[in-house]
Write an enzyme that holds these catalytic residues in place. Structure first.
Site, PDB file in Angstrom:
ATOM      1  CB  CYS A 112      -0.947   0.008   1.195  1.00 33.00           C
ATOM      2  SG  CYS A 112      -2.061  -1.410   1.209  1.00 33.00           S
ATOM      3  CG  HIS A 254      -3.129   3.386   2.347  1.00 38.91           C
ATOM      4  ND1 HIS A 254      -3.728   3.004   1.159  1.00 38.91           N
ATOM      5  CD2 HIS A 254      -3.139   2.295   3.152  1.00 38.91           C
ATOM      6  CE1 HIS A 254      -4.078   1.731   1.255  1.00 38.91           C
ATOM      7  NE2 HIS A 254      -3.732   1.283   2.447  1.00 38.91           N
ATOM      8  CG  ASN A 284      -6.850  -0.671   1.617  1.00 35.41           C
ATOM      9  OD1 ASN A 284      -6.155  -0.399   0.633  1.00 35.41           O
ATOM     10  ND2 ASN A 284      -6.344  -1.004   2.791  1.00 35.41           N
TER      11      ASN A 284
HETATM   12  N1  COA Z   1     -17.960  -8.585   9.770  1.00 36.60           N
HETATM   13  C1  COA Z   1     -18.372  -8.857  11.024  1.00 36.60           C
HETATM   14  N2  COA Z   1     -17.522  -9.159  12.020  1.00 36.60           N
HETATM   15  C2  COA Z   1     -16.213  -9.173  11.726  1.00 36.60           C
HETATM   16  C3  COA Z   1     -15.721  -8.907  10.441  1.00 36.60           C
HETATM   17  C4  COA Z   1     -16.657  -8.608   9.434  1.00 36.60           C
HETATM   18  N3  COA Z   1     -16.310  -8.314   8.184  1.00 36.60           N
HETATM   19  N4  COA Z   1     -14.374  -8.997  10.460  1.00 36.60           N
HETATM   20  C5  COA Z   1     -14.025  -9.313  11.712  1.00 36.60           C
HETATM   21  N5  COA Z   1     -15.150  -9.443  12.482  1.00 36.60           N
HETATM   22  C6  COA Z   1     -15.260  -9.786  13.890  1.00 36.60           C
HETATM   23  C7  COA Z   1     -14.089 -10.597  14.400  1.00 36.60           C
HETATM   24  O1  COA Z   1     -14.250 -11.947  14.102  1.00 36.60           O
HETATM   25  C8  COA Z   1     -14.152 -10.305  15.877  1.00 36.60           C
HETATM   26  O2  COA Z   1     -15.127 -11.129  16.450  1.00 36.60           O
HETATM   27  P1  COA Z   1     -14.883 -11.744  17.929  1.00 36.60           P
HETATM   28  O3  COA Z   1     -14.789 -10.564  18.829  1.00 36.60           O
HETATM   29  O4  COA Z   1     -16.109 -12.587  18.125  1.00 36.60           O
HETATM   30  O5  COA Z   1     -13.615 -12.525  17.842  1.00 36.60           O
HETATM   31  C9  COA Z   1     -14.672  -8.866  15.938  1.00 36.60           C
HETATM   32  O6  COA Z   1     -15.270  -8.591  14.652  1.00 36.60           O
HETATM   33  C10 COA Z   1     -13.589  -7.869  16.193  1.00 36.60           C
HETATM   34  O7  COA Z   1     -12.519  -8.196  15.304  1.00 36.60           O
HETATM   35  P2  COA Z   1     -11.260  -7.307  15.244  1.00 36.60           P
HETATM   36  O8  COA Z   1     -10.290  -7.848  14.245  1.00 36.60           O
HETATM   37  O9  COA Z   1     -10.782  -7.077  16.641  1.00 36.60           O
HETATM   38  O10 COA Z   1     -11.950  -6.000  14.670  1.00 36.60           O
HETATM   39  P3  COA Z   1     -11.341  -4.576  14.507  1.00 36.60           P
HETATM   40  O11 COA Z   1     -12.191  -3.603  15.191  1.00 36.60           O
HETATM   41  O12 COA Z   1      -9.869  -4.552  14.773  1.00 36.60           O
HETATM   42  O13 COA Z   1     -11.566  -4.338  12.949  1.00 36.60           O
HETATM   43  C11 COA Z   1     -10.344  -4.416  10.916  1.00 36.60           C
HETATM   44  C12 COA Z   1     -10.992  -5.215  12.014  1.00 36.60           C
HETATM   45  C13 COA Z   1      -9.683  -5.366   9.930  1.00 36.60           C
HETATM   46  C14 COA Z   1     -11.405  -3.576  10.205  1.00 36.60           C
HETATM   47  C15 COA Z   1      -9.324  -3.476  11.559  1.00 36.60           C
HETATM   48  O14 COA Z   1      -8.461  -4.209  12.389  1.00 36.60           O
HETATM   49  C16 COA Z   1      -8.506  -2.746  10.555  1.00 36.60           C
HETATM   50  O15 COA Z   1      -9.014  -1.895   9.846  1.00 36.60           O
HETATM   51  N6  COA Z   1      -7.206  -3.019  10.494  1.00 36.60           N
HETATM   52  C17 COA Z   1      -6.330  -2.385   9.543  1.00 36.60           C
HETATM   53  C18 COA Z   1      -6.615  -2.936   8.202  1.00 36.60           C
HETATM   54  C19 COA Z   1      -5.910  -2.197   7.143  1.00 36.60           C
HETATM   55  O16 COA Z   1      -6.073  -1.033   7.014  1.00 36.60           O
HETATM   56  N7  COA Z   1      -5.101  -2.886   6.402  1.00 36.60           N
HETATM   57  C20 COA Z   1      -4.382  -2.360   5.343  1.00 36.60           C
HETATM   58  C21 COA Z   1      -3.250  -1.592   5.850  1.00 36.60           C
HETATM   59  S1  COA Z   1      -2.231  -1.192   4.532  1.00 36.60           S
END
Ligand code: COA
Length: 333
Positions: A112, A254, A284
């Site tokens: 990215c 980004h 993204n």
């Molecule tokens: N729909 C519903 N629930 C979801 C889900 C989805 N699409 N994806 C994950 N969950 C659930 C998980 O399973 C977890 O459930 P649990 O509590 O029962 O285990 C819960 O939501 C929380 O998951 P978590 O990973 O802690 O969520 P989060 O608030 O951290 O959000 C992301 C997840 C991926 C959106 C977030 O971590 C994020 O944006 N990270 C950066 C990603 C990014 O920008 N990447 C590119 C960088 S270059």
């Protein structure tokens, strides 16, 4: 005169098919409410069968060339995580299809952060008098890497391409690009990865496990690193430029997650209202995200001549990078 890279054109290209959160929720255990509230994403575009990254790159590159008023450049750089093939690079075919057989052309691989790395490389080619004009494209068909069963990644990424034309110019003129800040930390390589398909796995003597050909990400840790690294890099580049946070008219980060952009803006001291956000419409798009956001914000009149723009990106590697520029007078094509 110091030769400086100056922005001369911008363009973008999206595949025709938008995929809403509700459509994803039909096959994944997720919901429009979860995706919007956790990421800010409302829809993304997925390329149709028969499309490749170069197709989107050519579309964006052609528009950026048209906007700049030139038909040829001295180098074509394609930042991508999803090249058409493992070998050769995608940039030479993009250059040829844009009518530039014989032009220097190569890919930049920094996930990215790839577009910002590409911009810095292009600016270096220009200031070293290797090139007078460079086309820098960020292009992805990230959908080809997504594990259809992984709801935590499938809802975030989308396909698309954005491009800019840089020309040699004067540091004082609108469109002047730089300074830059670039960095990496390979100790975080496992946080964002496609485990199978490279020499590490092929020479391991072990068959890849199911799903290892797909993109995998440690979402929570990536979130934390993204905020920390983009904040630090943005502050470094502002200090190099001699700009204060309040001097920045638009933060174009980004488009990883709308919450990440908000935290970075808060920590750097830029009002959230000055953040360019198009993640709701495109998701993204990895290396394509910053040039797509620039083109969309140019098209809707958000970016205006002489405004001060701060770019910052974070991605796999781990990698990060930032740059500043003033916005030039550009045609809308
Ligand atoms: N729909 C519903 N629930 C979801 C889900 C989805 N699409 N994806 C994950 N969950 C659930 C998980 O399973 C977890 O459930 P649990 O509590 O029962 O285990 C819960 O939501 C929380 O998951 P978590 O990973 O802690 O969520 P989060 O608030 O951290 O959000 C992301 C997840 C991926 C959106 C977030 O971590 C994020 O944006 N990270 C950066 C990603 C990014 O920008 N990447 C590119 C960088 S270059």
């Amino acid at each position: 005169m110091n030769r400086t890279a100056v922005l001369a054109g911008v363009g973008s290209c999206l595949p025709p098919k938008a995929v809403s959160n509700d459509e994803l929720a039909v096959r994944l255990d997720t919901s429009d409410e979860w995706i919007r509230s956790r990421t800010g994403i409302g829809q993304r575009y997925f390329a149709a069968q028969g499309t490749a990254t170069s197709d989107l790159a050519v579309g964006a590159g052609a528009k950026a060339l048209k906007c700049s008023g030139v038909s040829a450049v001295d180098a074509v750089l394609v930042a991508t995580t999803t090249p058409d093939r493992p070998c050769p690079a995608t940039a030479p075919t993009v250059a040829s299809r844009l009518g530039m057989t014989g032009t220097a052309a190569y890919d930049v691989s920094a996930v990215c952060t790839g577009f910002v790395y590409g911009l810095a490389t292009a600016a270096g080619l220009i200031s070293a008098e290797v090139a007078d004009r460079v086309l820098v494209i960020g292009a992805e068909t990230f959908s080809t890497l997504l594990n259809p069963e992984d709801r935590s990644t499938s809802v975030i990424f989308g396909d698309g391409a954005g491009a800019v034309v840089l020309r040699s110019g004067d540091p004082e003129e609108p469109g002047a690009l730089g300074p830059f800040d670039l960095g990496s930390d390979g100790e975080g390589e496992e946080l964002i990865t496609v485990p199978a398909g490279g020499s590490r796995q092929r020479l391991s003597g072990v068959e890849p496990k199911a799903g290892e050909q797909y993109f995998a990400m440690s979402g929570k840790e990536v979130f934390r690193h993204a905020v920390q690294r983009m904040t630090g890099s943005a502050q470094t580049v502002l200090a190099r430029a001699g700009w204060r946070a309040q001097d920045v008219d638009h933060l174009v980060s980004h488009q990883a997650n709308r919450r990440i952009t908000g935290h970075v803006a808060d920590q750097v001291g830029i009002p959230r209202a000055r953040c360019v956000n198009n993640i709701a419409a495109v998701g993204n798009t990895a290396a394509a995200s910053i040039p797509l956001a620039l083109d969309h914000a140019h098209a809707d009149g958000t970016l205006r001549p002489a405004q001060r723009i701060l770019l910052t990106a974070f991605g796999g590697g781990l990698t990060w990078g930032s740059a500043v520029l003033t916005w030039p007078q550009l045609d809308r094509v």
